[in-house]
Design a protein around this motif. Sequence first.
Motif, PDB file in Angstrom:
ATOM      1  N   GLN A 257       0.836  -1.203   0.000  1.00  0.00           N
ATOM      2  CA  GLN A 257       0.000   0.000   0.000  1.00  0.00           C
ATOM      3  C   GLN A 257       0.874   1.259   0.000  1.00  0.00           C
ATOM      4  O   GLN A 257       0.581   2.225  -0.701  1.00  0.00           O
ATOM      5  N   LYS A 282      -9.516   2.108  10.403  1.00  0.00           N
ATOM      6  CA  LYS A 282     -10.599   1.144  10.221  1.00  0.00           C
ATOM      7  C   LYS A 282     -10.307  -0.158  10.953  1.00  0.00           C
ATOM      8  O   LYS A 282     -11.157  -0.660  11.681  1.00  0.00           O
ATOM      9  N   THR A 358     -15.197  -2.883   3.367  1.00  0.00           N
ATOM     10  CA  THR A 358     -15.316  -2.922   1.911  1.00  0.00           C
ATOM     11  C   THR A 358     -14.896  -4.283   1.368  1.00  0.00           C
ATOM     12  O   THR A 358     -14.754  -4.456   0.174  1.00  0.00           O
TER      13      THR A 358
ATOM     14  N   LEU B  86      11.564   3.411  -5.622  1.00  0.00           N
ATOM     15  CA  LEU B  86      11.014   2.707  -4.472  1.00  0.00           C
ATOM     16  C   LEU B  86      12.173   2.124  -3.681  1.00  0.00           C
ATOM     17  O   LEU B  86      12.032   1.796  -2.514  1.00  0.00           O
ATOM     18  N   MET B 117       3.905   2.200 -12.220  1.00  0.00           N
ATOM     19  CA  MET B 117       4.297   0.825 -11.905  1.00  0.00           C
ATOM     20  C   MET B 117       3.079  -0.053 -11.647  1.00  0.00           C
ATOM     21  O   MET B 117       2.113   0.380 -11.026  1.00  0.00           O
ATOM     22  N   PHE B 119       2.163  -3.806  -9.958  1.00  0.00           N
ATOM     23  CA  PHE B 119       2.812  -4.741  -9.041  1.00  0.00           C
ATOM     24  C   PHE B 119       2.260  -6.153  -9.195  1.00  0.00           C
ATOM     25  O   PHE B 119       1.137  -6.362  -9.663  1.00  0.00           O
ATOM     26  N   ASN B 123      -1.888  -4.269  -5.407  1.00  0.00           N
ATOM     27  CA  ASN B 123      -1.799  -3.139  -4.478  1.00  0.00           C
ATOM     28  C   ASN B 123      -2.834  -2.056  -4.753  1.00  0.00           C
ATOM     29  O   ASN B 123      -2.545  -0.867  -4.655  1.00  0.00           O
ATOM     30  N   LEU B 124      -4.046  -2.472  -5.056  1.00  0.00           N
ATOM     31  CA  LEU B 124      -5.127  -1.480  -5.120  1.00  0.00           C
ATOM     32  C   LEU B 124      -5.458  -1.054  -3.699  1.00  0.00           C
ATOM     33  O   LEU B 124      -5.159  -1.773  -2.744  1.00  0.00           O
ATOM     34  N   PHE B 125      -6.069   0.125  -3.561  1.00  0.00           N
ATOM     35  CA  PHE B 125      -6.420   0.604  -2.222  1.00  0.00           C
ATOM     36  C   PHE B 125      -7.799   0.040  -1.860  1.00  0.00           C
ATOM     37  O   PHE B 125      -8.808   0.438  -2.438  1.00  0.00           O
ATOM     38  N   PRO B 126      -7.848  -0.870  -0.883  1.00  0.00           N
ATOM     39  CA  PRO B 126      -9.105  -1.603  -0.657  1.00  0.00           C
ATOM     40  C   PRO B 126     -10.222  -0.742  -0.085  1.00  0.00           C
ATOM     41  O   PRO B 126     -11.379  -1.130  -0.158  1.00  0.00           O
ATOM     42  N   HIS B 127      -9.892   0.419   0.495  1.00  0.00           N
ATOM     43  CA  HIS B 127     -10.942   1.236   1.112  1.00  0.00           C
ATOM     44  C   HIS B 127     -11.568   2.190   0.106  1.00  0.00           C
ATOM     45  O   HIS B 127     -12.485   2.933   0.458  1.00  0.00           O
ATOM     46  N   LEU B 136      -7.543   9.142  -7.481  1.00  0.00           N
ATOM     47  CA  LEU B 136      -6.820   9.642  -6.306  1.00  0.00           C
ATOM     48  C   LEU B 136      -5.604  10.498  -6.685  1.00  0.00           C
ATOM     49  O   LEU B 136      -5.511  11.672  -6.322  1.00  0.00           O
ATOM     50  N   TYR B 169     -15.754  -2.215  -5.008  1.00  0.00           N
ATOM     51  CA  TYR B 169     -14.494  -2.160  -4.278  1.00  0.00           C
ATOM     52  C   TYR B 169     -13.563  -3.262  -4.791  1.00  0.00           C
ATOM     53  O   TYR B 169     -14.029  -4.306  -5.268  1.00  0.00           O
ATOM     54  N   ASN B 171     -11.878  -5.662  -3.558  1.00  0.00           N
ATOM     55  CA  ASN B 171     -12.016  -7.051  -3.112  1.00  0.00           C
ATOM     56  C   ASN B 171     -13.226  -7.757  -3.689  1.00  0.00           C
ATOM     57  O   ASN B 171     -13.399  -8.950  -3.474  1.00  0.00           O
ATOM     58  N   ARG B 185      -5.141   2.307 -13.442  1.00  0.00           N
ATOM     59  CA  ARG B 185      -4.729   3.321 -12.463  1.00  0.00           C
ATOM     60  C   ARG B 185      -3.357   3.886 -12.827  1.00  0.00           C
ATOM     61  O   ARG B 185      -3.126   5.091 -12.752  1.00  0.00           O
ATOM     62  N   ALA B 186      -2.459   2.986 -13.238  1.00  0.00           N
ATOM     63  CA  ALA B 186      -1.128   3.450 -13.603  1.00  0.00           C
ATOM     64  C   ALA B 186      -1.178   4.363 -14.830  1.00  0.00           C
ATOM     65  O   ALA B 186      -0.403   5.313 -14.937  1.00  0.00           O
TER      66      ALA B 186
END
Lengths: 361, 278
Positions: A257, A282, A358, B86, B117, B119, B123-127, B136, B169, B171, B185-186
């Motif tokens: 993340q 969360k 989520t 990184l 990049m 991965f 590494n998506l943002f789960p929230h 974003l 979302y 997941n 996204r990239a």
Amino acid sequence: MVYPPKVAKEPPLLERGPIAWVRRNLLSSPYNIAFTILGLAILYMIIPPFVKWAIIDANFVGHSKADCTGNGACWVFVKEKLNMFFFGFYPHDQIWRPELVIASAAALGAFAKFVRGLHPFKLLLIVLFPIYAFVLLHGGSFGLPMVETSKWGGLLLTLVIASVGIVLSFPIGIILALGRQSKLPIIKSLSVFYIEFVRGVPLITVLFMASVVLPLFFPEGVNFDKLARALIGITLFEAAYVAENIRSGFQAIPKGQYEAADALGLSYWQKMALVILPQAIKVTIPNLVGTFISLFKDTSLVMIIGLFDLLAMVTVTANDRDWLGMDTEGYVFVAFVFWVFTFSMSLYSKRLEKKLDTNNK
Amino acid sequence: MAEQTQTQTETPREAQGAPLPETKEDKKAIHPLGEPIIQIEKLNKWYGDFHVLKEIDLEVKKGEIVVVAGPSGSGKSTLIRCINRLEEYQEGSIKVKGIEVNNDVKNLKEVRSNVAMVFQHFNLFPHLTILENLTLAPVWVYKKPKKEAIDTAMYYLEKVNIADQAHKYPNQLSGGQQQRVAIARALCKSPDIMLFDEPTSALDPEMIGEVLDVMIKLAEEGKTMITVTHEMGFARKVADRVIFMDAGQIVEENDPETFFHHPESERLQLFLKQILNH
Ligand SMILES: Nc1ncnc2c1ncn2[C@@H]1O[C@H](COP(=O)(O)OP(=O)(O)O)[C@@H](O)[C@H]1O
Ligand SMILES: [Mg+2]
């Protein structure tokens, strides 16, 4: 070889339903049976006598001790002293002020639920609310007579301390948690020292220090409000625990993340505020709420520096010559009020957790 | 949606009706390789005492597709992660579009806006919803107006065939879908260079194809790509060069045909035997 398709069917009846549940959970082994019987016996010894005392034999009507004739609880006492339990020594004719504050808080809560998201007007109201509440409670302006904080007491004081403590300790705790994660050694060690020091000290000590040591830093003659001292002490104390909760949340966030946020070009603060903290908070909500519940109950310790919170009001009211010996009713009532608040917090946290989940929604 | 947005985003060739190139030669005719866009010179990196990258020299031209292969632990990820910093390195130099990749904040910002990049584990943002994942960075980092960011995001989601999932979302999506979202996204910051670190190796076999298809489409549109992968089909179809790394160094480098069928070094011969026989 080809096999014909098979249809899904219900599980066997023995596996489902209330009888199966009882068998599985209460009577699954000799030990389990013994504990079930023991548990039932204890419940039988406690509940019927309590119900008899608190409801069946209790007195609800009347205005003085003389009206309490039976063997049961004298709820007349609580009824007559309700204003004391709720507002302490707040002047009688001014009680509409805390009542208005509480009503406004409820209205604001309902409004905040109604207007979704981060609407600017909603944020403005939330930011202005503490100022409004203070002006109304404390008075001394807008033609309101002044009511010094030493007169605030009971549930009002408990709520003021708990909510100020929760609201202020949260951001300070976040900053401390970020500090503890920092790559800069000085910031990191300061944060670690602060957190570990505070967590190694009982709240009573912190309150004593806030009430005795803090004034030493102020020039002589400056009288620093006792409630403000208690609030500072409690907030700083609580912040250390919030920080540790949030840190445990950080540890649940996978490294990927951070990397994804970096690779997208987010700055440190953007990464923390938009990606890491929302997830960390969360996962740590159950712990945070646990911390806040204990803070809520710990507010009673302000008694030792001479403030009268809800619990302290039991001693005060039961010392009234007309009501001597009513401690039990007082304590039971106060315990009930505390329970209502802490249980609601706990329910709210469950709801919030579900709402923010989520995963596989 | 695509028609509305193509004026705002870079105008991709296929949207103008030009056919995608059939072969690598066709593609080269449409998108000839440009100037060097990544220049790595004498790069050395250590993890503590462990010398993980040894004297790496690598130049990638604009529009070039480079595939990096090699045994696990040979330093492939470390190498490409140095390009967008990184990972930090101790010796040598990396330049992206002529900008030195170092700890200068301004350079870093510039480099990361040019390099995206993807991965292994998405590494998506789960929230955040899929759409929020995509908007974003454009909104917060590149200060795009929200509406424009959403239009761009929807354009790329359509491109990876997943626009109908925009409000779910991460997941709730399959691995293959998540990886396609990660690619979209990239792409949202219109990077000149895409880095892929084993983008298909965490996927169930039946989902590898859908991700590779998206990557092939990107390659054929002329994006510069460095991809760590063992997918021979992908390398054969689009790669200009395949690089073999072992024990922190570049051991062999060739066009895909020679690389896979006439490996020169013994180590590569052994490696190919291992990945082909499993
Ligand atoms: N953060 C780290 N600290 C120490 N060693 C590392 C770290 N990351 C990777 N390594 C080591 O560096 C070597 C190269 O890793 P990596 O670049 O991930 O290899 P590859 O991607 O080729 O499998 C491995 O031996 C790995 O154990
Ligand atoms: Mg790797």
